[in-house]
Design a protein around this motif. Sequence first.
Motif, PDB file in Angstrom:
ATOM      1  N   ALA A 306       8.857  57.828  -1.132  1.00  0.00           N
ATOM      2  CA  ALA A 306       9.018  57.097   0.134  1.00  0.00           C
ATOM      3  C   ALA A 306       9.035  58.050   1.319  1.00  0.00           C
ATOM      4  CB  ALA A 306      10.299  56.267   0.087  1.00  0.00           C
ATOM      5  N   ALA A 310       6.042  58.210   4.271  1.00  0.00           N
ATOM      6  CA  ALA A 310       6.369  57.986   5.680  1.00  0.00           C
ATOM      7  C   ALA A 310       5.981  59.187   6.534  1.00  0.00           C
ATOM      8  CB  ALA A 310       7.861  57.693   5.823  1.00  0.00           C
ATOM      9  N   GLU A 313       2.176  59.171   7.167  1.00  0.00           N
ATOM     10  CA  GLU A 313       1.800  58.175   8.160  1.00  0.00           C
ATOM     11  C   GLU A 313       2.169  58.626   9.567  1.00  0.00           C
ATOM     12  OE1 GLU A 313       2.395  53.389   9.081  1.00  0.00           O
ATOM     13  OE2 GLU A 313       3.580  54.385   7.521  1.00  0.00           O
ATOM     14  N   ALA A 328       8.156  53.091  16.573  1.00  0.00           N
ATOM     15  CA  ALA A 328       9.015  52.786  15.427  1.00  0.00           C
ATOM     16  C   ALA A 328       8.720  53.670  14.227  1.00  0.00           C
ATOM     17  CB  ALA A 328       8.848  51.319  15.030  1.00  0.00           C
ATOM     18  N   ASP A 329       7.617  54.413  14.251  1.00  0.00           N
ATOM     19  CA  ASP A 329       7.259  55.229  13.096  1.00  0.00           C
ATOM     20  C   ASP A 329       8.252  56.372  12.890  1.00  0.00           C
ATOM     21  OD1 ASP A 329       4.107  54.536  14.259  1.00  0.00           O
ATOM     22  OD2 ASP A 329       4.753  53.920  12.264  1.00  0.00           O
ATOM     23  N   GLU A 331      11.393  56.167  13.442  1.00  0.00           N
ATOM     24  CA  GLU A 331      12.549  55.548  12.804  1.00  0.00           C
ATOM     25  C   GLU A 331      12.270  55.261  11.333  1.00  0.00           C
ATOM     26  OE1 GLU A 331      16.348  54.493  12.461  1.00  0.00           O
ATOM     27  OE2 GLU A 331      15.377  55.300  14.272  1.00  0.00           O
ATOM     28  N   SER A 332      11.017  54.896  11.007  1.00  0.00           N
ATOM     29  CA  SER A 332      10.702  54.640   9.604  1.00  0.00           C
ATOM     30  C   SER A 332      10.806  55.908   8.781  1.00  0.00           C
ATOM     31  CB  SER A 332       9.299  54.049   9.488  1.00  0.00           C
ATOM     32  OG  SER A 332       8.318  54.992   9.902  1.00  0.00           O
ATOM     33  N   LEU A 333      10.418  57.057   9.366  1.00  0.00           N
ATOM     34  CA  LEU A 333      10.571  58.318   8.642  1.00  0.00           C
ATOM     35  C   LEU A 333      12.045  58.652   8.454  1.00  0.00           C
ATOM     36  CD1 LEU A 333       9.444  60.851   7.352  1.00  0.00           C
ATOM     37  CD2 LEU A 333       9.293  61.883   9.622  1.00  0.00           C
ATOM     38  N   ARG A 334      12.846  58.437   9.499  1.00  0.00           N
ATOM     39  CA  ARG A 334      14.290  58.709   9.361  1.00  0.00           C
ATOM     40  C   ARG A 334      14.895  57.816   8.276  1.00  0.00           C
ATOM     41  NH1 ARG A 334      13.960  58.601  15.177  1.00  0.00           N
ATOM     42  NH2 ARG A 334      14.186  60.681  16.054  1.00  0.00           N
ATOM     43  N   THR A 335      14.458  56.568   8.229  1.00  0.00           N
ATOM     44  CA  THR A 335      14.977  55.660   7.207  1.00  0.00           C
ATOM     45  C   THR A 335      14.572  56.111   5.810  1.00  0.00           C
ATOM     46  OG1 THR A 335      14.846  53.823   8.784  1.00  0.00           O
ATOM     47  CG2 THR A 335      15.021  53.267   6.451  1.00  0.00           C
ATOM     48  N   ALA A 336      13.330  56.565   5.671  1.00  0.00           N
ATOM     49  CA  ALA A 336      12.869  57.004   4.356  1.00  0.00           C
ATOM     50  C   ALA A 336      13.587  58.276   3.910  1.00  0.00           C
ATOM     51  CB  ALA A 336      11.359  57.231   4.386  1.00  0.00           C
TER      52      ALA A 336
END
Length: 431
Positions: A306, A310, A313, A328-329, A331-336
């Motif tokens: 994951a 991320a 991307e 938002a990308d 934030e998606s990396l931080r979440t992953a």
Amino acid sequence: MLDQWRGRLRREAKRLRRGWRGAVLWSLRITVAAVASYVAALLIFPGTQPLLAPLTAMLVVQVTPVSLLASGVDRVVAVVLGVSLAVGFATVVPLEWWSLGVLIFVSITLGQALRLRANLIEVAISGMLVLGVGALGAGAAAGQRIAETLVGAAVGIAANLLFPPRVPTSDAGREIEGLADAVSDLLRRSADALRELADEPESVFSAAVAWLGDARRITHHDVPRVGAALLQAEQGRRLNVRAVGTPDLGPGLRQGLESLEHTALAVRSMYRTLADTTAGRPAWLTDESGADVLLGLAETFWDLAAAVDAFGELVRLEAAPAGQVRSADFESLRTAITGLPEARARLEELGTVVTDPDLGEMQASALATVKRVERELDLAERVRRQLQLRRPAGHRPVPLRPHLVRSRTPTFPEAGPDAETVRMPRLPEDD
């Protein structure tokens, strides 16, 4: 194997959907340059079929303005050299199998001495075509051939200067994302397989060997191919008027490739350890807790996949046109990446109860991989590395003589089996 081919087909289909427009424009540029050179050669040599001019223009039109200049010069030198050799041969010997062989050998040898690179074979081709005309017509054929080559090279260079190619930054970003997809797909496939093999521990070794082979293909083939695409994108900015006023995204792409390369090497090392520690059905694998260990490794592989996905991307979107970037990308990396500390804590807890040496080796390798990926994909580390790679205007090289006021000596890690994936510490900067 079926999942591997499905993943590869998905990546190829995605590449075709995104790159068809650039491919059509590239074909159109080559076609226009070839037709223009043919028309120009017809005006100079009416009543002939000067096909050498469009052939030369097609070979000269390169991706970058820098390479087209070198290719144009090499092309002209190769043709002139081959024609000169053929004229000399035609005045002395007839066209026989042995004379043809001698001409080809001498042409290729001289071309290597002159370092003509991709146009090396053109020396022999030019000589063979002119030699086939015969001794009587060699002089006329030689002159026309040289003139057609000059026309084609000039038109090809003018086409790239007047209609410069686009900077292939977004292409390099997609290639880097493709590398991240290859690593994440491998991790996901191995995670799914480990869940299924928890009830069949004797099959883990053969599966680990197959995953190790896939990881080797990524590091040996995919990484150099993506590196070549990135180098092409970096060179595409040089002498290209379309790059004026656009931000240089090379440092960000370079950092992304380096991080994924280090990640792929760490993952490959982890699969190597998994194969070593599962060979011969060790005690920990057949123990009652073996299934729990395999399920824990599967969760770790999923967390790694994951994060890598991320990150790839994010690198692609940073290199994409401005209208395609979404805030938002990040934030998606931080979440992953938040799953990596959980995986690290899970592996550290496993290390406190490990008594089997093979299981301890596997736990240490997986923990080192998680730590490596966590460092490589960290956003703060990405920004710091980009600043290092970006050279400001007026940058001066560091003097060779060290400053005498320095008293701190940087310490470097000792070399070990994983030394190729270890990031060397930075020298202290001036205050």
